[in-house]
Design an enzyme around this catalytic site. Structure first.
Site, PDB file in Angstrom:
ATOM      1  N   HIS A   1      47.744  65.544  63.413  1.00 24.49           N
ATOM      2  CA  HIS A   1      47.924  66.221  61.680  1.00 24.49           C
ATOM      3  C   HIS A   1      46.552  66.139  60.994  1.00 24.49           C
ATOM      4  CE1 HIS A   1      51.949  63.592  62.147  1.00 24.49           C
ATOM      5  NE2 HIS A   1      52.211  64.810  61.108  1.00 24.49           N
TER       6      HIS A   1
ATOM      7  N   SER B   1      55.050  62.471  66.534  1.00 31.79           N
ATOM      8  CA  SER B   1      55.676  61.199  65.999  1.00 31.79           C
ATOM      9  C   SER B   1      56.512  60.645  67.127  1.00 31.79           C
ATOM     10  CB  SER B   1      56.092  61.804  64.622  1.00 31.79           C
ATOM     11  OG  SER B   1      54.994  61.886  63.660  1.00 31.79           O
TER      12      SER B   1
HETATM   13  P1  AMP Z   1      55.307  66.673  61.272  1.00 29.07           P
HETATM   14  O1  AMP Z   1      55.159  65.647  60.744  1.00 29.07           O
HETATM   15  O2  AMP Z   1      55.961  66.445  62.823  1.00 29.07           O
HETATM   16  O3  AMP Z   1      56.232  67.282  60.144  1.00 29.07           O
HETATM   17  O4  AMP Z   1      54.154  68.171  61.371  1.00 29.07           O
HETATM   18  C1  AMP Z   1      53.064  68.471  60.318  1.00 29.07           C
HETATM   19  C2  AMP Z   1      52.759  69.299  60.967  1.00 29.07           C
HETATM   20  O5  AMP Z   1      51.875  69.102  62.137  1.00 29.07           O
HETATM   21  C3  AMP Z   1      53.396  70.401  61.661  1.00 29.07           C
HETATM   22  O6  AMP Z   1      52.453  71.609  60.764  1.00 29.07           O
HETATM   23  C4  AMP Z   1      53.387  69.910  63.210  1.00 29.07           C
HETATM   24  O7  AMP Z   1      53.047  71.587  63.308  1.00 29.07           O
HETATM   25  C5  AMP Z   1      51.937  69.645  62.464  1.00 29.07           C
HETATM   26  N1  AMP Z   1      52.026  69.158  63.769  1.00 29.07           N
HETATM   27  C6  AMP Z   1      52.476  68.018  64.317  1.00 29.07           C
HETATM   28  N2  AMP Z   1      51.334  68.148  65.577  1.00 29.07           N
HETATM   29  C7  AMP Z   1      51.011  68.223  66.030  1.00 29.07           C
HETATM   30  C8  AMP Z   1      49.560  68.296  67.137  1.00 29.07           C
HETATM   31  N3  AMP Z   1      49.675  68.391  68.201  1.00 29.07           N
HETATM   32  N4  AMP Z   1      48.718  69.690  66.585  1.00 29.07           N
HETATM   33  C9  AMP Z   1      49.154  69.922  65.824  1.00 29.07           C
HETATM   34  N5  AMP Z   1      49.638  70.424  64.885  1.00 29.07           N
HETATM   35  C10 AMP Z   1      50.610  69.304  64.755  1.00 29.07           C
END
Ligand code: AMP
Length: 282
Positions: free
Chosen positions: A37, A188
């Protein structure tokens, strides 16, 4: 860093920013924040006057109630992490009513067929939920730029389609996958892995790297066989899908064409944890 606890507080912050002609970069999340993030905020910081993030576990994108219930919620720790990063000006932490004032239902979208592949096929209704929450967040936050991870590559392409189809004035930026030192994509969900499962999960990145070596050397069916064999030989791991798709259409392919870009996508269930990863092939 400002904490915006409801829609009214957010709208005051945004209206002040607009009065001062400040550009807004926005990165929505579901919390349980990690360095993946943070890489979104780093990008946002480079090209905006203000950076806003949001933390909201969106009920309508979960097709499995158990998955929604088990989703980690660590808001206080998240706020501390955001504050420590020094990259974010404000975090919006809405209630369900702030996003869904009338009813908890998704709108139905046509994302040019992108929604029917991979995660859309595996999780019916998932991308309608994602589209609904992102459209509402964009309405409320009014960002100039928004940042999404390539970790969820299909989601990134779908949000580009949403912005295109609805002619929204926000520019979408994709951010490269942030990995741990041994290659595991940060997620996560990783915190739900046992130590043994966590160590075994490095096979996902190692396999994707091998796929990149095999790309344009052996046939795609042969690559698929090898991947299936590698994962199925790992104790406690089950391959939900592996495929190579055109980056534009996200349609699975069995042949390579010279002038197209391809990406390998895989989902592996490690014990009860569903891990998703992908890699651009060159
Ligand atoms: P989430 O909280 O899982 O919905 O993710 C929120 C944002 O963070 C989304 O745009 C995900 O694609 C991005 N994201 C999650 N994990 C990663 C990672 N390892 N590398 C880059 N972006 C990430």
């Amino acid at each position: 860093m400002k904490i915006l606890n409801n829609r009214v507080e957010l709208e005051q912050f945004v209206s002040e920013a607009k009065k001062q002609n400040k550009s807004i970069g926005f990165a929505p999340t579901m919390g349980a924040l990690h360095d993946g993030h943070i890489s979104l905020y780093k990008e946002a910081r480079k090209e905006n006057n203000l950076v806003i993030s949001s933390i909201f576990v969106n009920p309508t994108q979960f097709n499995n109630p158990e998955d929604l219930e088990k989703y980690p919620r660590t808001v206080e720790k998240d706020i501390e992490k955001l504050d420590d990063s020094g990259l974010v000006d404000a975090v919006y932490v809405p209630s369900v009513e702030d996003i869904y004032p009338d009813n908890l239902e998704s709108k139905h979208y046509d994302f040019n067929d992108l929604e029917n592949e991979m995660e859309g096929a595996a999780r019916p209704g998932h991308f309608d939920g994602v589209g609904t929450v992102i459209e509402r967040l964009f309405e409320q936050v009014q960002p100039d730029n928004a940042y999404f991870g390539e970790k969820d590559f299909q989601q990134l392409r779908i949000i580009e389609a949403l912005v295109d189809n609805l002619k929204l004035s926000v520019k979408i930026h994709g951010v490269k996958i942030h990995r741990q030192d041994d290659g595991l994509a940060m997620s996560s969900r990783n915190m739900r892995l046992s130590e043994e499962e966590r160590n075994a999960s490095t096979i996902i990145y190692q396999t994707l790297k091998k796929v990149n070596d095999w790309f344009r050397v052996i046939t795609i069916p042969e690559i698929k066989n090898r991947v299936e064999e590698i994962v199925e030989n790992q104790k406690g791991m089950e391959l939900e899908y592996f495929l190579i798709a055109d980056e534009e259409t996200l349609k699975e392919t069995d042949f390579f064409y010279k002038d197209k870009n391809y990406r390998a996508f895989m989902v592996v269930n490690v014990g009860k944890v569903r891990l998703i990863d992908n890699m651009h092939l060159d």
